[in-house]
Design a protein around this motif. Structure first.
Motif, PDB file in Angstrom:
ATOM      1  N   ARG A 138       0.809  -1.196   0.000  1.00 28.54           N
ATOM      2  CA  ARG A 138       0.000   0.000   0.000  1.00 28.54           C
ATOM      3  C   ARG A 138       0.845   1.249   0.000  1.00 28.54           C
ATOM      4  NH1 ARG A 138      -4.994  -1.773   1.943  1.00 28.54           N
ATOM      5  NH2 ARG A 138      -5.618  -3.085   0.224  1.00 28.54           N
ATOM      6  N   GLN A 139       0.428   2.150  -0.785  1.00 27.50           N
ATOM      7  CA  GLN A 139       1.066   3.440  -0.751  1.00 27.50           C
ATOM      8  C   GLN A 139       0.198   4.346   0.095  1.00 27.50           C
ATOM      9  OE1 GLN A 139       1.852   4.819  -4.628  1.00 27.50           O
ATOM     10  NE2 GLN A 139       2.748   2.914  -5.295  1.00 27.50           N
ATOM     11  N   PRO A 140       0.784   5.404   0.526  1.00 23.68           N
ATOM     12  CA  PRO A 140       0.002   6.325   1.333  1.00 23.68           C
ATOM     13  C   PRO A 140      -1.261   6.735   0.610  1.00 23.68           C
ATOM     14  CG  PRO A 140       2.288   6.966   1.334  1.00 23.68           C
ATOM     15  CD  PRO A 140       2.166   5.816   0.377  1.00 23.68           C
ATOM     16  N   ARG A 141      -2.265   6.850   1.367  1.00 21.47           N
ATOM     17  CA  ARG A 141      -3.534   7.205   0.746  1.00 21.47           C
ATOM     18  C   ARG A 141      -4.101   8.429   1.397  1.00 21.47           C
ATOM     19  NH1 ARG A 141      -7.134   1.883   0.949  1.00 21.47           N
ATOM     20  NH2 ARG A 141      -5.911   0.572  -0.408  1.00 21.47           N
ATOM     21  N   PHE A 142      -4.958   9.017   0.700  1.00 25.75           N
ATOM     22  CA  PHE A 142      -5.737  10.045   1.351  1.00 25.75           C
ATOM     23  C   PHE A 142      -7.078  10.154   0.679  1.00 25.75           C
ATOM     24  CE2 PHE A 142      -2.847  11.656  -1.624  1.00 25.75           C
ATOM     25  CZ  PHE A 142      -3.458  12.663  -2.321  1.00 25.75           C
ATOM     26  N   ALA A 143      -7.987  10.610   1.444  1.00 27.05           N
ATOM     27  CA  ALA A 143      -9.359  10.591   0.969  1.00 27.05           C
ATOM     28  C   ALA A 143      -9.979  11.976   1.006  1.00 27.05           C
ATOM     29  CB  ALA A 143     -10.173   9.636   1.833  1.00 27.05           C
ATOM     30  N   PHE A 144     -10.866  12.176   0.119  1.00 29.09           N
ATOM     31  CA  PHE A 144     -11.593  13.422   0.072  1.00 29.09           C
ATOM     32  C   PHE A 144     -13.069  13.134   0.138  1.00 29.09           C
ATOM     33  CE2 PHE A 144      -8.005  13.397  -2.647  1.00 29.09           C
ATOM     34  CZ  PHE A 144      -7.253  14.456  -2.187  1.00 29.09           C
ATOM     35  N   MET A 145     -13.735  13.968   0.798  1.00 29.80           N
ATOM     36  CA  MET A 145     -15.184  13.877   0.749  1.00 29.80           C
ATOM     37  C   MET A 145     -15.688  15.092   0.010  1.00 29.80           C
ATOM     38  SD  MET A 145     -16.074  12.693   4.523  1.00 29.80           S
ATOM     39  CE  MET A 145     -15.091  11.478   5.343  1.00 29.80           C
ATOM     40  N   THR A 146     -16.411  14.847  -0.986  1.00 29.38           N
ATOM     41  CA  THR A 146     -16.929  15.958  -1.754  1.00 29.38           C
ATOM     42  C   THR A 146     -18.411  15.799  -1.940  1.00 29.38           C
ATOM     43  OG1 THR A 146     -16.388  14.755  -3.751  1.00 29.38           O
ATOM     44  CG2 THR A 146     -14.815  16.373  -3.009  1.00 29.38           C
ATOM     45  N   LYS A 147     -19.054  16.892  -1.890  1.00 30.59           N
ATOM     46  CA  LYS A 147     -20.465  16.866  -2.200  1.00 30.59           C
ATOM     47  C   LYS A 147     -20.583  16.972  -3.692  1.00 30.59           C
ATOM     48  CE  LYS A 147     -23.539  18.373   1.131  1.00 30.59           C
ATOM     49  NZ  LYS A 147     -24.435  19.426   1.583  1.00 30.59           N
ATOM     50  N   SER A 148     -21.114  15.994  -4.258  1.00 31.99           N
ATOM     51  CA  SER A 148     -21.186  16.027  -5.714  1.00 31.99           C
ATOM     52  C   SER A 148     -22.264  15.107  -6.233  1.00 31.99           C
ATOM     53  CB  SER A 148     -19.837  15.608  -6.294  1.00 31.99           C
ATOM     54  OG  SER A 148     -19.934  15.487  -7.689  1.00 31.99           O
ATOM     55  N   GLU A 149     -22.777  15.515  -7.329  1.00 32.84           N
ATOM     56  CA  GLU A 149     -23.780  14.693  -7.984  1.00 32.84           C
ATOM     57  C   GLU A 149     -23.126  13.531  -8.695  1.00 32.84           C
ATOM     58  OE1 GLU A 149     -27.243  15.663  -8.314  1.00 32.84           O
ATOM     59  OE2 GLU A 149     -26.714  16.984  -6.672  1.00 32.84           O
ATOM     60  N   VAL A 150     -21.990  13.844  -9.227  1.00 35.86           N
ATOM     61  CA  VAL A 150     -21.316  12.817 -10.005  1.00 35.86           C
ATOM     62  C   VAL A 150     -20.353  12.035  -9.129  1.00 35.86           C
ATOM     63  CG1 VAL A 150     -21.428  13.710 -12.320  1.00 35.86           C
ATOM     64  CG2 VAL A 150     -19.820  14.675 -10.706  1.00 35.86           C
TER      65      VAL A 150
END
Length: 325
Positions: A138-150
């Motif tokens: 695993r490589q470092p990960r990061f996550a985003f939370m976005t409000k989006s329709e798509v």
DNA sequence: CGTTTTTGACCAGCGC
DNA sequence: GCGCTGGTCAAAAACG
């Protein structure tokens, strides 16, 4: 539901344990607050909670709600599965696969090539011959939370979908994408929050070793930065997001361990150095350094604590984030 | 015809 | 050891 999120975050006395891990980088003057942080103790990002805000900002295709980074590249176990924080961004990496910083970077097995692509198995029985896959690194990960329709947000790179899975405790499937650049091992996962279907959780893994392709498809609509100057990160991953205004503090772990605050294991690029000059002529060759200096110039003072270096965060965090304060 | 998506199967890791 | 789950593969289908 939202309630509990807010609760965890707000009431949760941010200073408790996580104050140093999660930084409020919201602009005082704006209605929105963005949270940016990473998992200090390799625990669960979702434990930190997050909050959806309704920024009084121009409508966009996607709003960045929260970012979580696993700078250590080490396991943050998903509590989603256990129902603790369902729908929240969790970064996980199997502990046993933890990249052992120094050596692994070089042997980065580029898992796909080792599994079947690079090692065309002498097909015996299509079913069982399937080659033993290498351990997942695993490589470092990061996550985003976005409000989006798509679901799949345009981020300047081209992705090829290679899988989709139903996720436990979530009505929404998770999609797996891989950068279409053959030399690039960056992957991303996209799923909708089970708690708030309007929120898309995008998890990146790895580091692009090439420039973005531009925005052939969307006409770049998503790109236009809203909250300030242009986003300078060519290999930017989330350029469509709002630009955080400031980072209070990051990488407390370095504080603890006394390591230089540069992210110890955010790979610049999984591709062997040699391949740049020789193969991807038009790509990054000359500017691993220029990127660095760029990042330094841009964020030098305020970013000195950034755990991220010009790697992943260097890309995603708009260059001069914090430059104003 | 080349590229991307779909989708069922396989595999690895982990908890019990 | 077994079952569950997440992640990946790869053939086939769909698309441009």
């Amino acid at each position: 539901m939202d309630g509990h999120k807010e609760e965890r975050l707000g009431a949760g006395d941010p200073s408790d344990d996580f104050s140093s891990s999660w930084s409020n980088i919201g602009d005082d003057s704006s209605d929105s607050v963005y949270f940016f942080g990473y998992d200090r103790e390799s625990t669960v990002l979702s434990e930190f909670g997050w909050s959806l805000h309704e920024p009084a900002l121009p409508p966009r295709t996607a709003e960045l709600v929260s970012i979580g980074i696993d700078s250590s590249g080490i396991a943050a176990r998903s509590t989603t599965a256990s129902g603790v924080g369902g729908g929240l961004a969790t970064l996980d990496a199997t502990t046993s696969n933890r990249p052992s910083v120094s050596s692994d970077s070089s042997e980065e097995p580029t898992e796909k090539s080792t599994s079947s692509g690079g090692n065309p198995q002498p097909a015996e029985t299509p079913s069982k011959v399937r080659k033993k896959r290498q351990k997942r690194v695993r490589q470092p990960r990061f996550a985003f939370m976005t409000k989006s329709e798509v679901d799949h947000l345009e981020d300047g790179y081209r992705w090829r979908k290679y899988g989709q899975k139903a996720v436990k405790n979530s009505p929404f499937p998770r999609s797996y994408y891989r950068c279409t650049n053959s030399k690039c091992t960056v992957k991303k996962r996209v799923e909708r929050s089970s708690e708030d279907p309007t929120v898309v959780i995008t998890t990146y893994e790895g580091q692009h070793c090439h420039h973005s392709v531009g925005f052939p498809r969307g006409g770049g609509g998503h790109l236009s930065p809203v909250m300030g100057d242009q986003i300078v990160s060519p290999p930017g991953m989330i350029s469509q997001f709002y630009k955080p205004q400031r980072v209070l503090e990051l990488n407390p772990s370095s504080r603890e361990t006394n390591i230089p605050s540069r992210a110890p294991n955010l790979p610049i690029c999984p591709v062997p150095a040699g391949s740049f000059g020789s193969d991807s002529h038009h790509q990054l060759s000359p500017h691993s350094s220029s990127d660095q200096s760029q990042a330094q110039q841009l964020g030098a003072t305020s970013l000195h604590d950034l755990p991220t270096d010009e790697g992943l965060l260097g890309d995603m965090v708009p260059s001069n984030m914090g430059g104003q304060r």
